[in-house]
Design an enzyme around this catalytic site. Structure first.
Site, PDB file in Angstrom:
ATOM      1  CG  HIS F  14      -0.275   0.457   2.363  1.00 28.80           C
ATOM      2  ND1 HIS F  14      -1.139   1.442   3.348  1.00 28.80           N
ATOM      3  CD2 HIS F  14       0.757   0.198   2.997  1.00 28.80           C
ATOM      4  CE1 HIS F  14      -0.361   1.860   4.268  1.00 28.80           C
ATOM      5  NE2 HIS F  14       0.687   1.216   4.404  1.00 28.80           N
ATOM      6  CB  CYS F  33       3.753   5.561   5.289  1.00 26.37           C
ATOM      7  SG  CYS F  33       4.357   5.087   6.956  1.00 26.37           S
ATOM      8  CG  HIS F  39       5.310   0.746   2.534  1.00 22.59           C
ATOM      9  ND1 HIS F  39       4.619   1.907   2.117  1.00 22.59           N
ATOM     10  CD2 HIS F  39       4.854   0.509   3.933  1.00 22.59           C
ATOM     11  CE1 HIS F  39       3.776   2.173   3.103  1.00 22.59           C
ATOM     12  NE2 HIS F  39       3.986   1.457   4.159  1.00 22.59           N
ATOM     13  CG  HIS F  41       2.542  -2.694   6.895  1.00 22.58           C
ATOM     14  ND1 HIS F  41       3.895  -2.502   7.378  1.00 22.58           N
ATOM     15  CD2 HIS F  41       2.254  -1.824   6.389  1.00 22.58           C
ATOM     16  CE1 HIS F  41       4.070  -1.284   7.278  1.00 22.58           C
ATOM     17  NE2 HIS F  41       2.974  -0.699   6.633  1.00 22.58           N
ATOM     18  CG  ASP F  79      -3.106 -12.866   1.452  1.00 22.36           C
ATOM     19  OD1 ASP F  79      -2.329 -12.236   2.210  1.00 22.36           O
ATOM     20  OD2 ASP F  79      -3.019 -14.399   1.245  1.00 22.36           O
ATOM     21  CG  HIS F  80      -0.006 -12.775  -1.209  1.00 16.77           C
ATOM     22  ND1 HIS F  80      -0.221 -12.921  -0.150  1.00 16.77           N
ATOM     23  CD2 HIS F  80       1.506 -12.983  -1.470  1.00 16.77           C
ATOM     24  CE1 HIS F  80       0.829 -13.686   0.646  1.00 16.77           C
ATOM     25  NE2 HIS F  80       2.000 -13.606  -0.381  1.00 16.77           N
ATOM     26  CD  GLU F 126       0.456   0.116   8.941  1.00 15.51           C
ATOM     27  OE1 GLU F 126      -0.408   0.423   8.123  1.00 15.51           O
ATOM     28  OE2 GLU F 126       1.263   0.851   9.493  1.00 15.51           O
TER      29      GLU F 126
END
Lengths: 138, 138, 138, 138, 138, 138
Positions: F14, F33, F39, F41, F79-80, F126
């Site tokens: 994100h 960020c 980047h 998480h 996810d992913h 996070e």
């Protein structure tokens, strides 16, 4: 050969410093870890022992007995104590986590050996981010 | 209303005791936590703040600013210090984790309020097994 | 010989893929880790260094200096970056965690060596369940 | 050589006892772990495999395939089962964590080998405080 | 009002089932948790108590006494036992984690109350991923 | 009323930014960020649901069904994936963790309600140090 590990805890005060240095020199070398009025940690201790599982128990060493040995030889001396001032086996030593791991090894080694197992390593986690491991004099 | 939590750490020495008690009385009431030569902990500090996410950032409060506030108001006073002897806001108080949580609340509340958010709770984990949480005077 | 470990973190985006494959072939080989618009992780990095504790400090290597070295050589390049597109030492390599561990080893080895200690291992935890460790070219 | 580790879980019932002992003798040797009506654990299983990363994938072994192998050879037999009564590879053995680690090694070794990698270790964490690791017959 | 939490553990066997169902019906409703030969868990128990810190100790309730109370009223009955067959306060009940939390609340509430504090919640973590919390009958 | 919590994970890319700002303005407001090449998480997701345990199962809601609901409504989308570019329910929103928690609440609420339970909170961790919790529009 199987390796078993017992995890224990102790909460102690300590200070990194050399008595021949001034407070300023100690602060320069050791930073805030040299605070003259002490600081402290929850230390996590991981003791690993190795050997053949015994046919009659399936154990390398009874983990309850390993836990008792650590309690008697190490935790009663360290837990809720000042490591610099109250722990015989750290007397006159710099209380780095490295030296503490070596000191704990020497306290535990004879008892592990007497039980028929071999002391493999002493690991200390001083914080979530800093840890030290010692595998003996080799 | 959304709740955000920042986790921080400090490593300090302390002792539970009442100065008007003898060492024996302190030991009877507070046990090994009363060791006269101190002990210490890695304290985990969880600060929860609540509010509406701001439309221009999506943040209740910028977690980096919350972290800086905790650093300036709380951690510089507590980390690698002796809580009984060196922390102004614990002066003359019994250093129980309960009282420490209340003291930290009072240090942080004005700054959180000034940022436009609301301090919701101060949680301290003294060990893996013992923790304390304070939600303010209500 | 004592072993010390420093734990650090970085949060990065990446993608597993080979440029000579189509998106379909990449998906067949690498699954969802090949998502063309990236995904990311909180990587945990564990750097272990070994040596004799120095008599004047009791340290194998000052963990604060090890932490600074990791910050300067590794984290400034990786943290909050896209590993495929922005990290010089991964340029032209498949961004598997295995290759990332080897790349980080090469970044850190000269600085650890210059400090008088020996780099022992680079461990990366990509998730709670998946990790990789590299002990150098031996 | 790079080492990769996959972490899995299983929740099982078991009992430490020797059938030729009375319940009293079993209690004396194995303590509460010998409770005749069973007890259980959430076991954490860490499987480490080593090898050269393959040029076409960057993987020592695809961790998804390692996870499937562990699922098929080990977890389907152990998870939500009674280890003493329902697990073929523990049949007639003392269900110590040491023996369980050796049993799991034997279940996994051929499949890891067939994938072109080398099984390095089987680690079982029975509780937060007790773990066992086996590196094969060497 | 300050909240304090004590974390404890127990390792037990259990089974989810209704005696009036066949094994097939139990498997359909409860899945593998209904395995007739039992399975087990390392349960993590978090007991939260609230009250005013007492001026003479700074404690809401002495955490050592809370730990002893949990040991005497709950852990001696549950740890290394079969919850379905050996735990009086779960007799005739479905051994879901929800019902276990309610049962533990009822065991602890009078003792916490007698100490002058108020039981706030009983939380059980059955696995890393599944937990239950009960705040009493309100 | 009993509260049950299911813990899940997703790994996503994100970026925090406002399209009407320049990269420099975004960097000033959101710091690293806001890295334009993303980047990511490992997000930990904790979903808490409350209700009365049903007499026939002892469950507030079958945790396997809660897990499936989270998988179908939330994880397959996140996810992913790249949260800014690929997640329908975050379309046109600032991807702060606060807004993500609100978005996930709206995805899950109808399904939890249909099962006869009440959605109590959506918590997202996070990183180890930063988390957000949302209790709905009240």
């Amino acid at each position: 050969m199987v390796y078993i590990t017992r995890r224990e805890h102790f909460s102690s005060a300590h200070r990194l410093f050399r008595p021949e240095y001034s407070d300023e020199e100690n602060m320069r070398v050791f930073g805030k870890c040299s605070n003259p009025l002490w600081h402290g940690h929850n230390y996590v201790l991981l003791i690993t022992v190795k050997g053949e599982p015994k046919p009659e128990t399936g154990f390398v060493m009874d983990l309850k007995k390993l836990s008792q040995l650590i309690e008697e030889k190490v935790l009663v001396k360290l837990d809720h104590k000042n490591i610099n001032l109250e722990v015989d086996f750290m007397n006159g030593k710099l209380v780095s986590t490295e030296n503490l791991a070596i000191g704990i090894w020497e306290e535990l080694e004879p008892g592990v050996c007497a039980s028929g197992a071999i002391l493999h390593s002493v690991k200390i986690e001083e914080t979530e981010n800093n840890s030290v491991e010692y595998f003996g004099n080799k």
